[in-house]
Design a protein around this motif. Structure first.
Motif, PDB file in Angstrom:
ATOM      1  N   ALA A 179       0.836  -1.206   0.000  1.00  0.00           N
ATOM      2  CA  ALA A 179       0.000   0.000   0.000  1.00  0.00           C
ATOM      3  C   ALA A 179       0.871   1.256   0.000  1.00  0.00           C
ATOM      4  CB  ALA A 179      -0.937  -0.011   1.215  1.00  0.00           C
ATOM      5  N   VAL A 180       1.899   1.272   0.858  1.00  0.00           N
ATOM      6  CA  VAL A 180       2.770   2.453   0.956  1.00  0.00           C
ATOM      7  C   VAL A 180       3.549   2.650  -0.354  1.00  0.00           C
ATOM      8  CG1 VAL A 180       4.808   3.386   2.135  1.00  0.00           C
ATOM      9  CG2 VAL A 180       2.939   2.402   3.467  1.00  0.00           C
TER      10      VAL A 180
ATOM     11  N   TRP B  36     -10.289  -4.539   5.938  1.00  0.00           N
ATOM     12  CA  TRP B  36     -10.663  -3.136   5.757  1.00  0.00           C
ATOM     13  C   TRP B  36     -11.903  -3.017   4.886  1.00  0.00           C
ATOM     14  CZ3 TRP B  36      -5.545  -4.749   4.973  1.00  0.00           C
ATOM     15  CH2 TRP B  36      -4.669  -4.376   5.995  1.00  0.00           C
ATOM     16  N   SER B  37     -12.811  -2.142   5.301  1.00  0.00           N
ATOM     17  CA  SER B  37     -14.023  -1.974   4.508  1.00  0.00           C
ATOM     18  C   SER B  37     -13.810  -0.958   3.390  1.00  0.00           C
ATOM     19  CB  SER B  37     -15.194  -1.555   5.398  1.00  0.00           C
ATOM     20  OG  SER B  37     -14.828  -0.429   6.159  1.00  0.00           O
ATOM     21  N   ASP B  38     -12.810  -0.089   3.502  1.00  0.00           N
ATOM     22  CA  ASP B  38     -12.519   0.782   2.351  1.00  0.00           C
ATOM     23  C   ASP B  38     -11.029   1.107   2.247  1.00  0.00           C
ATOM     24  OD1 ASP B  38     -11.819   3.285   3.643  1.00  0.00           O
ATOM     25  OD2 ASP B  38     -13.934   3.482   4.154  1.00  0.00           O
ATOM     26  N   LYS B  39     -10.665   1.684   1.087  1.00  0.00           N
ATOM     27  CA  LYS B  39      -9.249   1.868   0.779  1.00  0.00           C
ATOM     28  C   LYS B  39      -8.600   2.967   1.616  1.00  0.00           C
ATOM     29  CE  LYS B  39      -9.785   4.952  -3.226  1.00  0.00           C
ATOM     30  NZ  LYS B  39      -9.173   5.267  -4.521  1.00  0.00           N
ATOM     31  N   THR B  40      -9.400   3.923   2.101  1.00  0.00           N
ATOM     32  CA  THR B  40      -8.825   4.983   2.944  1.00  0.00           C
ATOM     33  C   THR B  40      -8.297   4.395   4.252  1.00  0.00           C
ATOM     34  OG1 THR B  40     -10.593   6.382   2.096  1.00  0.00           O
ATOM     35  CG2 THR B  40      -9.238   7.298   3.846  1.00  0.00           C
ATOM     36  N   GLU B  41      -9.100   3.525   4.856  1.00  0.00           N
ATOM     37  CA  GLU B  41      -8.680   2.854   6.102  1.00  0.00           C
ATOM     38  C   GLU B  41      -7.407   2.053   5.889  1.00  0.00           C
ATOM     39  OE1 GLU B  41     -11.434   0.294   8.270  1.00  0.00           O
ATOM     40  OE2 GLU B  41     -13.022   1.470   7.308  1.00  0.00           O
ATOM     41  N   LEU B  42      -7.381   1.286   4.796  1.00  0.00           N
ATOM     42  CA  LEU B  42      -6.208   0.457   4.485  1.00  0.00           C
ATOM     43  C   LEU B  42      -4.963   1.338   4.379  1.00  0.00           C
ATOM     44  CD1 LEU B  42      -4.455  -1.836   3.301  1.00  0.00           C
ATOM     45  CD2 LEU B  42      -5.668  -1.596   1.148  1.00  0.00           C
ATOM     46  N   LEU B  43      -5.053   2.425   3.616  1.00  0.00           N
ATOM     47  CA  LEU B  43      -3.869   3.272   3.419  1.00  0.00           C
ATOM     48  C   LEU B  43      -3.481   4.002   4.707  1.00  0.00           C
ATOM     49  CD1 LEU B  43      -1.669   4.408   1.633  1.00  0.00           C
ATOM     50  CD2 LEU B  43      -3.256   6.154   0.846  1.00  0.00           C
ATOM     51  N   ALA B  44      -4.475   4.532   5.429  1.00  0.00           N
ATOM     52  CA  ALA B  44      -4.167   5.264   6.658  1.00  0.00           C
ATOM     53  C   ALA B  44      -3.447   4.358   7.658  1.00  0.00           C
ATOM     54  CB  ALA B  44      -5.447   5.844   7.264  1.00  0.00           C
TER      55      ALA B  44
ATOM     56  N   VAL C 247      -1.458 -11.153  -2.463  1.00  0.00           N
ATOM     57  CA  VAL C 247      -2.382 -11.610  -1.418  1.00  0.00           C
ATOM     58  C   VAL C 247      -3.789 -11.599  -2.018  1.00  0.00           C
ATOM     59  CG1 VAL C 247      -3.463 -10.856   0.745  1.00  0.00           C
ATOM     60  CG2 VAL C 247      -0.966 -10.813   0.514  1.00  0.00           C
ATOM     61  N   GLY C 248      -4.595 -12.583  -1.683  1.00  0.00           N
ATOM     62  CA  GLY C 248      -5.965 -12.661  -2.210  1.00  0.00           C
ATOM     63  C   GLY C 248      -6.814 -11.487  -1.738  1.00  0.00           C
ATOM     64  N   LYS C 249      -7.748 -11.036  -2.616  1.00  0.00           N
ATOM     65  CA  LYS C 249      -8.569  -9.878  -2.272  1.00  0.00           C
ATOM     66  C   LYS C 249      -9.406 -10.117  -1.013  1.00  0.00           C
ATOM     67  CE  LYS C 249     -10.228  -9.256  -6.507  1.00  0.00           C
ATOM     68  NZ  LYS C 249     -11.175  -8.777  -7.530  1.00  0.00           N
ATOM     69  N   ALA C 250      -9.827 -11.385  -0.811  1.00  0.00           N
ATOM     70  CA  ALA C 250     -10.682 -11.688   0.345  1.00  0.00           C
ATOM     71  C   ALA C 250      -9.994 -11.302   1.656  1.00  0.00           C
ATOM     72  CB  ALA C 250     -11.048 -13.164   0.345  1.00  0.00           C
ATOM     73  N   SER C 251      -8.680 -11.571   1.744  1.00  0.00           N
ATOM     74  CA  SER C 251      -7.932 -11.238   2.969  1.00  0.00           C
ATOM     75  C   SER C 251      -8.016  -9.747   3.264  1.00  0.00           C
ATOM     76  CB  SER C 251      -6.452 -11.594   2.817  1.00  0.00           C
ATOM     77  OG  SER C 251      -6.299 -12.925   2.428  1.00  0.00           O
TER      78      SER C 251
ATOM     79  N   THR D 261      -6.137   1.518  -5.408  1.00  0.00           N
ATOM     80  CA  THR D 261      -7.313   0.651  -5.199  1.00  0.00           C
ATOM     81  C   THR D 261      -6.893  -0.552  -4.355  1.00  0.00           C
ATOM     82  OG1 THR D 261      -6.892  -0.714  -7.154  1.00  0.00           O
ATOM     83  CG2 THR D 261      -8.281   1.235  -7.484  1.00  0.00           C
ATOM     84  N   ILE D 262      -7.855  -1.138  -3.626  1.00  0.00           N
ATOM     85  CA  ILE D 262      -7.563  -2.335  -2.820  1.00  0.00           C
ATOM     86  C   ILE D 262      -7.076  -3.474  -3.736  1.00  0.00           C
ATOM     87  CG2 ILE D 262      -8.588  -4.126  -1.342  1.00  0.00           C
ATOM     88  CD1 ILE D 262     -10.146  -2.059   0.103  1.00  0.00           C
ATOM     89  N   GLU D 263      -7.687  -3.570  -4.919  1.00  0.00           N
ATOM     90  CA  GLU D 263      -7.299  -4.626  -5.878  1.00  0.00           C
ATOM     91  C   GLU D 263      -5.814  -4.498  -6.252  1.00  0.00           C
ATOM     92  OE1 GLU D 263     -10.048  -2.901  -5.999  1.00  0.00           O
ATOM     93  OE2 GLU D 263     -11.578  -4.464  -5.817  1.00  0.00           O
ATOM     94  N   ALA D 264      -5.389  -3.250  -6.565  1.00  0.00           N
ATOM     95  CA  ALA D 264      -3.998  -3.044  -6.981  1.00  0.00           C
ATOM     96  C   ALA D 264      -3.030  -3.369  -5.837  1.00  0.00           C
ATOM     97  CB  ALA D 264      -3.797  -1.602  -7.449  1.00  0.00           C
TER      98      ALA D 264
END
Lengths: 205, 205
Positions: free
Chosen positions: B23-24, B55-63, B46-50, B36-39
């Motif tokens: 992500a970083v 994370w429910s959205d990409k902002t949370e994942l990146l933050a 890693v599989g998308k399901a994991s 994007t979460i997919e990218a």
């Protein structure tokens, strides 16, 4: 790079201006990875054919737009090193904080993305170095600055400070950062801060 | 923001680390508009399901990734204001010039793009302000700095200078800019430059 422009056919300055404005705005907002000639034309309300008559690729389009819209940092001789540096900082806060500030910051960060952009970025930095060098040399000649004053560190402090000021003013809520003074006041105070010693006694090295 | 994580199911730290690294890196290279979460999953292998379990959205994942990978600027008490500021500048050049430097610069520039990112950016600046404020206050107590020293301008000069140094070292060819010294040498020289007066005589205001 040669542009694919039919000889003898004059360019319409109004279309040129609209495309350049749209290119700078789009690049500032979304960056290089989302930059396409199609998106620029949509935003400018100009047919794609007009753009493809002018530029054979998007790097050329953006490089030319940045050159015409961002302006250049120039040296202004006010008679004192303090006055000259205040003018330099004013130009820099205008560049990074003004209407096209996001595009200037993007350029500084994304120049690696394409060779045409890297050249444009180097040109921007070169103009900053030229102006700072002229100011320092005049200051030394007038006896205001020591002979060994470093242009590099002066630029890091002043250009970096102007950039940091523009970024934090844009981003950080006022309760976290002290409220920002008007640009002219910031320029004067910040230059005084950089020029005037803060140490009350010499540090032991 | 609550994450959509089934209770009682432990997270795999190895998958967490891979996703955060990807992500970083992706954000640093292409910015928010291409994030994007997919990218991120593709890059992490890693599989998308994991990812969607975490994370429910990409902002949370990146933050969360930025928080765990970028680290924090902290205050180090070396016994002198010069030593403390050298440590601060070293941390800043490491932040902006190091492996994750592009992501840190992006964050400073693109924080407006999403509320979760803006918060993370404010947290980064807040840590810088906390460290600088502690250093200035100790310097005043020890009699090394005048009472009225401005934390804001000190931060503009030092954080901005570190950012400018990292950007130009990355971008500008050596013939345009003087060759860059190693990080530790830059930190010492630049702090001395900011702390020590350059004016050989007082300017007339």
């Amino acid at each position: 790079m040669a542009t694919a422009r039919p000889s003898g056919r004059p360019r319409d300055p109004d279309v040129d201006r609209k495309l350049a404005e749209a290119a700078v705005a789009l690049f500032g907002e979304r960056g290089w990875s989302s930059f396409t000639i199609e998106a620029v034309c949509r935003r400018a309300g100009v047919g794609k054919a007009s753009a493809y008559l002018r530029w054979s690729d998007k790097t050329e389009l953006l490089a030319e737009a940045l050159t015409t819209r961002l302006g250049e940092i120039s040296d202004v001789d006010t008679g004192s090193v303090r006055g000259d540096l205040v003018q330099l900082v004013l130009q820099l806060t205008d560049l990074y904080g003004g209407e096209h500030g996001r595009a200037a910051l993007r350029l500084a960060m994304e120049a690696e993305s394409a060779p045409g952009l890297a050249e444009r970025c180097v040109e921007m930095v070169r103009a900053q170095i030229r102006a700072a060098r002229a100011i320092v040399h005049r200051g030394i000649r007038r006896g205001e600055l020591p002979e060994a004053t470093s242009v590099t560190y002066l630029l890091d402090a002043l250009c970096g400070g102007a950039m940091n000021h523009a970024l934090t003013t844009r981003l950080v809520p006022p309760e976290v950062r002290a409220s920002a003074p008007p640009a002219a006041e910031f320029a004067e105070r910040f230059v005084d801060f950089v020029l005037t010693s803060m140490l009350t006694r010499q540090h032991t090295a």
